[in-house]
Design a protein around this motif. Sequence first.
Motif, PDB file in Angstrom:
ATOM      1  N   GLN A  97     -27.767 -22.591  33.441  1.00  0.00           N
ATOM      2  CA  GLN A  97     -27.128 -21.621  32.558  1.00  0.00           C
ATOM      3  C   GLN A  97     -25.615 -21.796  32.588  1.00  0.00           C
ATOM      4  N   ASN A  98     -24.973 -21.447  31.460  1.00  0.00           N
ATOM      5  CA  ASN A  98     -23.517 -21.543  31.368  1.00  0.00           C
ATOM      6  C   ASN A  98     -22.817 -20.230  31.664  1.00  0.00           C
ATOM      7  N   MET A  99     -23.480 -19.113  31.361  1.00  0.00           N
ATOM      8  CA  MET A  99     -22.875 -17.808  31.541  1.00  0.00           C
ATOM      9  C   MET A  99     -23.796 -16.935  32.387  1.00  0.00           C
ATOM     10  N   CYS A 100     -23.218 -15.919  33.035  1.00  0.00           N
ATOM     11  CA  CYS A 100     -23.995 -14.976  33.835  1.00  0.00           C
ATOM     12  C   CYS A 100     -24.922 -14.156  32.935  1.00  0.00           C
ATOM     13  N   GLN A 101     -26.124 -13.889  33.437  1.00  0.00           N
ATOM     14  CA  GLN A 101     -27.140 -13.150  32.692  1.00  0.00           C
ATOM     15  C   GLN A 101     -27.449 -11.835  33.412  1.00  0.00           C
ATOM     16  N   ILE A 102     -27.779 -10.780  32.614  1.00  0.00           N
ATOM     17  CA  ILE A 102     -28.166  -9.493  33.189  1.00  0.00           C
ATOM     18  C   ILE A 102     -29.566  -9.611  33.770  1.00  0.00           C
ATOM     19  N   CYS A 103     -29.790  -9.008  34.920  1.00  0.00           N
ATOM     20  CA  CYS A 103     -31.109  -9.032  35.543  1.00  0.00           C
ATOM     21  C   CYS A 103     -32.139  -8.366  34.629  1.00  0.00           C
ATOM     22  N   ASN A 104     -33.367  -8.875  34.647  1.00  0.00           N
ATOM     23  CA  ASN A 104     -34.444  -8.295  33.844  1.00  0.00           C
ATOM     24  C   ASN A 104     -34.820  -6.920  34.367  1.00  0.00           C
ATOM     25  N   GLY A 154     -36.799  -4.079  36.125  1.00  0.00           N
ATOM     26  CA  GLY A 154     -37.590  -4.135  37.347  1.00  0.00           C
ATOM     27  C   GLY A 154     -36.987  -5.022  38.416  1.00  0.00           C
ATOM     28  N   PHE A 155     -35.794  -5.599  38.155  1.00  0.00           N
ATOM     29  CA  PHE A 155     -35.099  -6.418  39.135  1.00  0.00           C
ATOM     30  C   PHE A 155     -33.747  -5.775  39.449  1.00  0.00           C
ATOM     31  N   PHE A 156     -33.147  -6.199  40.552  1.00  0.00           N
ATOM     32  CA  PHE A 156     -31.849  -5.649  40.931  1.00  0.00           C
ATOM     33  C   PHE A 156     -31.031  -6.727  41.635  1.00  0.00           C
ATOM     34  N   GLN A 157     -29.717  -6.538  41.642  1.00  0.00           N
ATOM     35  CA  GLN A 157     -28.791  -7.435  42.328  1.00  0.00           C
ATOM     36  C   GLN A 157     -27.512  -6.648  42.605  1.00  0.00           C
ATOM     37  N   VAL A 158     -27.207  -6.418  43.860  1.00  0.00           N
ATOM     38  CA  VAL A 158     -26.064  -5.575  44.220  1.00  0.00           C
ATOM     39  C   VAL A 158     -24.927  -6.390  44.839  1.00  0.00           C
ATOM     40  N   ARG A 159     -25.034  -7.732  44.834  1.00  0.00           N
ATOM     41  CA  ARG A 159     -23.992  -8.578  45.409  1.00  0.00           C
ATOM     42  C   ARG A 159     -23.308  -9.399  44.321  1.00  0.00           C
ATOM     43  N   TRP A 160     -22.133  -9.928  44.630  1.00  0.00           N
ATOM     44  CA  TRP A 160     -21.365 -10.762  43.700  1.00  0.00           C
ATOM     45  C   TRP A 160     -21.794 -12.226  43.833  1.00  0.00           C
ATOM     46  N   GLY A 161     -21.732 -12.936  42.692  1.00  0.00           N
ATOM     47  CA  GLY A 161     -21.915 -14.389  42.704  1.00  0.00           C
ATOM     48  C   GLY A 161     -23.277 -14.855  43.143  1.00  0.00           C
ATOM     49  N   GLU A 166     -27.274 -16.327  42.449  1.00  0.00           N
ATOM     50  CA  GLU A 166     -28.007 -17.228  41.566  1.00  0.00           C
ATOM     51  C   GLU A 166     -29.226 -16.550  40.963  1.00  0.00           C
ATOM     52  N   ASN A 167     -29.887 -15.653  41.717  1.00  0.00           N
ATOM     53  CA  ASN A 167     -31.112 -15.001  41.261  1.00  0.00           C
ATOM     54  C   ASN A 167     -31.020 -13.502  41.494  1.00  0.00           C
ATOM     55  N   CYS A 168     -31.918 -12.766  40.799  1.00  0.00           N
ATOM     56  CA  CYS A 168     -32.083 -11.328  41.028  1.00  0.00           C
ATOM     57  C   CYS A 168     -33.353 -11.100  41.850  1.00  0.00           C
ATOM     58  N   ASP A 169     -33.412  -9.981  42.556  1.00  0.00           N
ATOM     59  CA  ASP A 169     -34.557  -9.637  43.387  1.00  0.00           C
ATOM     60  C   ASP A 169     -35.435  -8.619  42.663  1.00  0.00           C
ATOM     61  N   VAL A 170     -36.765  -8.751  42.826  1.00  0.00           N
ATOM     62  CA  VAL A 170     -37.686  -7.811  42.204  1.00  0.00           C
ATOM     63  C   VAL A 170     -37.655  -6.491  42.963  1.00  0.00           C
ATOM     64  N   CYS A 171     -37.775  -5.397  42.213  1.00  0.00           N
ATOM     65  CA  CYS A 171     -37.766  -4.077  42.843  1.00  0.00           C
ATOM     66  C   CYS A 171     -39.018  -3.942  43.715  1.00  0.00           C
ATOM     67  N   PRO A 172     -38.889  -3.574  45.000  1.00  0.00           N
ATOM     68  CA  PRO A 172     -40.053  -3.556  45.905  1.00  0.00           C
ATOM     69  C   PRO A 172     -41.012  -2.407  45.596  1.00  0.00           C
ATOM     70  N   GLU A 173     -42.197  -2.502  46.162  1.00  0.00           N
ATOM     71  CA  GLU A 173     -43.215  -1.455  45.981  1.00  0.00           C
ATOM     72  C   GLU A 173     -42.745  -0.158  46.631  1.00  0.00           C
ATOM     73  N   ASN A 174     -43.208   0.974  46.055  1.00  0.00           N
ATOM     74  CA  ASN A 174     -42.822   2.331  46.504  1.00  0.00           C
ATOM     75  C   ASN A 174     -41.339   2.585  46.293  1.00  0.00           C
ATOM     76  N   PRO A 211     -30.007  -2.449  37.183  1.00  0.00           N
ATOM     77  CA  PRO A 211     -30.036  -3.664  38.000  1.00  0.00           C
ATOM     78  C   PRO A 211     -28.883  -3.793  38.992  1.00  0.00           C
ATOM     79  N   ASP A 212     -27.878  -2.935  38.895  1.00  0.00           N
ATOM     80  CA  ASP A 212     -26.734  -3.057  39.787  1.00  0.00           C
ATOM     81  C   ASP A 212     -26.701  -1.990  40.878  1.00  0.00           C
TER      82      ASP A 212
END
Length: 338
Positions: free
Chosen positions: A205-212, A214-221, A223-231, A237-238
Amino acid sequence: MECWGFLPAIAACLLGIVVSQTTLAPAVTDTTVGEFVTATPMILSTTAPGCSALNTSTCEPCAPGSYYDNDTLLCSCCPDPGLCLFPGACLACSRGFYQSLSGQQQCLPCNNGFYTDVTGSPLCKSCPPGSFSNNTGADTCMSCSPGSFSSQQNSTSCRPCPQGTFCNSTSCAQCPTCPVGTESLQVAAKECTPCRPGMHKAPHQNMCQICNSGFFQVRWGQENCDVCPENHYCPSPDVNPIQCPNDAFCPQGSTAPGYCMETFFRKSGETCELAPVTIALLVIGGGAILFAILFGLRRKRDTDRELSMVRAPLLRKERPQGRYYGIPCDAEPVYAGW
């Protein structure tokens, strides 16, 4: 008349001068060395040591494209390319100029995108990738500044790095893509910035993408987003996943808690079950429906009985015996034959 001494003395006296007649006079010339030099015949009327003062005639400098040869005492053509004539000598082309032919009267400037950094050059060199030259007669190429590049030879300018790429040094032949988890939002970027929380960037990818969802990402820089855990559920996403309420369902990847229908259902493990009030309503409702059905059937049966009783006298009524026009009432009609 002839010059004093022997012929070698004349050569020493008249370096760069060729005799045009039998009597010689020294060459007194006023010439200036430059990038483009030509020479014109000079009419001489002065005397100098080594030549007769009597009957002074004319002497001429060597013609353009030639030089004075001490061996033959004649003007000879300059033998090598990149050399042009100054009266009496072959001079090398200056830096930024060239001449590919011999015996020429002037040097030529290098074109845009070319240069030569030596004197007496027969050819100009191409500016390498990462540099450019936008002037003629250049003796060096200029390097592309940070944030720009030139990918080909003979470039006359540098281009800015496109979005998603960067160049943090001079002389870039290409602008590399920003590393994973980083991006450049503007052209001519000298460096990349990390993706914000809630976003990510993979290598392709050339540009940063928003997490889908049901996913989240709370850190800078990242490569991937993490899936929201069970319960847990992730409304944005932030932000960190939020604990699911006790009376709700939150499977993996939830964006919001799921509840059973209030009043009528309640949570039981991982499913919903009927609430007591719902069971009571179903019993009451079922009884009412059954009563209505039975009442309808009873009403229909009573109505049918009443109709039967009303119709019975009419169906059983007998005609009185009698004669009408001499024919019994209950007799079959007879055709008279008229």
